[in-house]
Design an enzyme around this catalytic site. Structure first.
Site, PDB file in Angstrom:
ATOM      1  CE  LYS A  85      -3.736  -2.548   2.110  1.00 47.07           C
ATOM      2  NZ  LYS A  85      -4.425  -3.083   3.475  1.00 47.07           N
ATOM      3  CG  ASP A 110      -9.907  -0.397   5.273  1.00 49.36           C
ATOM      4  OD1 ASP A 110      -9.596  -0.779   4.111  1.00 49.36           O
ATOM      5  OD2 ASP A 110      -9.176  -0.735   6.198  1.00 49.36           O
ATOM      6  CD  GLN A 149      -3.149  -4.674   6.754  1.00 52.46           C
ATOM      7  OE1 GLN A 149      -2.830  -3.740   5.756  1.00 52.46           O
ATOM      8  NE2 GLN A 149      -3.846  -5.765   6.135  1.00 52.46           N
TER       9      GLN A 149
END
Ligand code: NDP
Length: 297
Positions: free
Chosen positions: A52, A119, A96
């Site tokens: 990422k 997200d 994460q």
């Protein structure tokens, strides 16, 4: 002839569009910023986060990476999230998953400012998605929607069957497919581990999305003639390779291909879209927070 979807190509096209948005923002004095937070020693999580960060760099998004010792209490993570929420140079925050067992995942998701929740897992953003007014669509299902559009797969009126009901893939996928508008209007069925006669459902699908996390569970006998098969699964199975394993999807590709008209491979199908859509959400977040308009791909 079955069409095999090239996820890398679609992801690259979207990333090029995102990069243009990032340039527009920078020219207006706003450098889009994404903070990743890792609280884990897990090798796979480390790899995901570094991929990422790498993509941020390639697209002109500033990446900020934070690591927290997994032995630390929940407060260490919450304090870091609070700092990132308050930092105007950070437009998107990604913690994460998974976080350590002593931390409640739901508390983490709620802590992130919903405007920075790239997200799309904060309850406010989940609610907006369900209501048909999404702010940040969750990256993997949004990527699937982009793939379907890229390959001219009509969702309107289609029988869509989603195998899996997780909060990160199955449920948001079904929610996107059932919404009014482009990429939606599908007659959507959600299957899961308690579904009675799974194959009877999957065989009826015009669009079959597999997100169960069970290696190669979907074979030709479960796929109707002419279906579009989207394999979200990424499963490690033991193999005689250098690493001792290989990655396979939830679909038995060679078998399912016999009936499918369009199918994704693993790897190289849905996977590349997930990061592309995270970048998309990050520039969207920067645009929403700064008021600088961008033309999202
Ligand atoms: P979860 O384990 O959270 O959810 C799996 C879902 O599948 C559950 O709803 C479960 O049902 C259902 N399921 C499990 N076994 C069966 C079965 N035999 N028959 C029918 N349904 C079943 O997984 P995720 O949603 O997080 O991920 C799914 C897969 O997608 C994994 O392989 C994961 O690695 C991959 N993934 C890939 C991404 C990408 O970027 N391409 C991103 C995220 C995930 P129940 O609810 O009843 O337990």
């Amino acid at each position: 002839m079955t069409t095999v979807i090239d996820g890398n190509e679609t992801a690259e096209r979207i990333e090029a569009g995102v990069s243009t948005c990032a340039t527009t923002l920078r020219e207006a004095g706003v450098t889009p910023g994404l903070a990743t937070v890792l609280m884990s020693d897990d090798g796979a999580s480390e790899t995901y986060v570094s991929m990422k960060q790498q993509t941020c760099e390639e697209l002109g998004i500033r990446g900020y990476h934070h690591e927290i010792d997994p032995e630390e209490p929940a407060s260490a993570l919450f304090d870091r999230i609070d700092e990132l929420n308050a930092d105007p140079s950070i437009h998107g925050i990604l913690v994460q998953m998974p976080v350590p067992d002593h931390i409640d995942k739901a508390d983490v998701l709620k802590r992130i400012d919903p405007m920075k929740d790239v997200d799309g897992f904060h309850p406010e953003n989940v609610g907006r998605l369900v209501a048909g007014n999404a702010r940040f669509k969750p990256c993997t299902p949004h990527g699937v929607q982009k793939l379907l559009a890229a390959y001219d797969v009509e969702t309107e009126g289609a029988e869509a069957v989603v195998v899996g009901r997780s909060d990160i893939v199955g449920k948001p996928m079904a929610n996107l497919l059932v919404q009014y508008g482009e990429g939606g209007n599908a007659t959507t069925t959600v299957c899961h581990s308690r579904t009675d006669d799974l194959a009877a459902h999957t065989r009826e699908a015009d669009i079959l999305v597999a997100a169960a996390g069970v290696p190669e569970m979907i074979d030709a006998s479960m796929v109707g003639e002419g279906a579009t098969v989207i394999d979200v699964g990424i499963n490690r199975v033991d193999a005689d390779t250098e690493k001792g394993y290989e990655l396979v999807g939830d679909v038995d590709f060679e078998s399912a291909k016999q009936n499918a008209d369009i199918i994704t491979p693993v790897p190289g199908g849905v996977g590349p879209l997930t990061i592309a859509m995270l970048m998309y959400n990050t520039v969207k977040a920067a645009s929403l927070q700064s008021g600088v308009p961008v033309d999202l791909p």
